[in-house]
Design an enzyme around this catalytic site. Structure first.
Site, PDB file in Angstrom:
ATOM      1  N   HIS A  26       0.972  -1.217   0.033  1.00 52.83           N
ATOM      2  CA  HIS A  26      -0.008  -0.142  -0.013  1.00 52.83           C
ATOM      3  C   HIS A  26       0.836   1.051   0.065  1.00 52.83           C
ATOM      4  CE1 HIS A  26      -2.740   2.832   2.257  1.00 52.83           C
ATOM      5  NE2 HIS A  26      -3.355   2.571   1.291  1.00 52.83           N
ATOM      6  N   HIS A  68      -1.529  10.719  -2.829  1.00 60.50           N
ATOM      7  CA  HIS A  68      -2.741  10.399  -2.309  1.00 60.50           C
ATOM      8  C   HIS A  68      -3.753  11.592  -2.029  1.00 60.50           C
ATOM      9  CE1 HIS A  68      -5.593   9.702   1.125  1.00 60.50           C
ATOM     10  NE2 HIS A  68      -5.982   8.330   0.378  1.00 60.50           N
TER      11      HIS A  68
END
Length: 277
Positions: A26, A68
């Protein structure tokens, strides 16, 4: 490392019906290394991660970058917004120091290559995967809402096309919490795998009639823990399940009990150890 008996039993039950879940890093090996940096992804690959997850946003001059948040306050100590900045402007920023702000004062800290802290373009990440000495897959999340709307998915599919990665044999799959984004990807590249991310358990009954049978479903581990009925419904419907963000033995136990196909973790090395390598 000592493995809990419950994890061991769950692994044996899981292995009876299918192989163990794929371990997906991740944002790279982001528990220990600054997320979305090249260093985080190289570390994940060295640790044995079988796939890499990244988030992509479009810059003002049309480059897809692995970031992100819509703004840069958390990861680059900058008030800028990704979509309003050019790649050259982003390249001037440090995306790594936030993880260990005192490292420069630590005489025993290992030297850090300044290039590892630069903004990472999706193209650079794809190049890294393409050149690696074993098969590695990619899970690419497009972030929405964004001022560029569907241009993000169009640019993503074009970039994957440059690598010949838009067919059924592509190592890449595309994820989003946006149903519109997933529909766009399917129109642009019908053979690409898509993952419909699910933020809340109560969203699934609404989404269920609108997603095709071959779409992968991506619930969060917190929702599976707090609303076990969600996992049962997905399994009963025969859905392939990819779960985020799985970081503990207890998280993994939930996933193994459901027979999920992929676990997305900040700690890929730890997940591989729990699964037996």
């Amino acid at each position: 490392m000592r493995r809990t008996p419950r994890i061991r039993r769950a692994r044996q039950q899981h292995a009876g019906s299918r192989t163990r879940p794929q371990v997906v890093a991740h944002r790279g090996s982001s528990h220990d290394t600054p997320e979305h940096t090249l260093a985080a992804y190289v570390k994940a690959l060295d640790e044995g991660a079988e796939a890499l997850e990244c988030d992509v946003r479009l810059t003002a001059d049309g480059h897809l970058v692995c970031v992100h948040d819509r703004n840069l306050r958390r990861t680059a100590a900058n008030a800028g917004i990704v979509s309003t900045m050019n790649l050259a402007e982003l390249d001037e920023l440090d995306f790594a120091s936030w993880k260990d702000p005192w490292s420069e004062l630590d005489d025993e800290a290992p030297a850090r290559d300044q290039r590892d802290g630069k903004v990472l373009t999706l193209r650079k990440l794809l190049d890294t995967v393409a050149d690696y000495d074993r098969h590695v897959e990619l899970a690419i999340e497009t972030k929405h809402p964004t001022r560029y709307g569907g241009l993000v998915e169009r640019r993503l599919v074009e970039t994957l096309g440059d690598f010949g990665w838009t067919g059924a044999d592509s190592p890449a799959r595309v994820m989003s919490f946006s149903l519109n984004a997933m529909n766009r990807v399917r129109r642009l590249a019908p053979d690409l795998q898509v993952v419909m991310l699910v933020d809340k358990a109560h969203h699934w009954p609404v989404l269920r009639p609108m997603v095709d049978d071959d779409w992968i479903i991506g619930p969060g581990i917190d929702e599976l823990r707090d609303h076990p009925g969600l996992g049962r419904h997905l399994v009963k419907a025969g859905r392939e399940i990819h779960v985020w963000t799985v970081n503990t033995a207890e998280d993994l136990e939930i996933c193994l009990a459901l027979g999920v196909s992929a676990v997305i973790s900040d700690r890929p090395k730890y997940m591989l150890e729990l699964l037996g390598g």
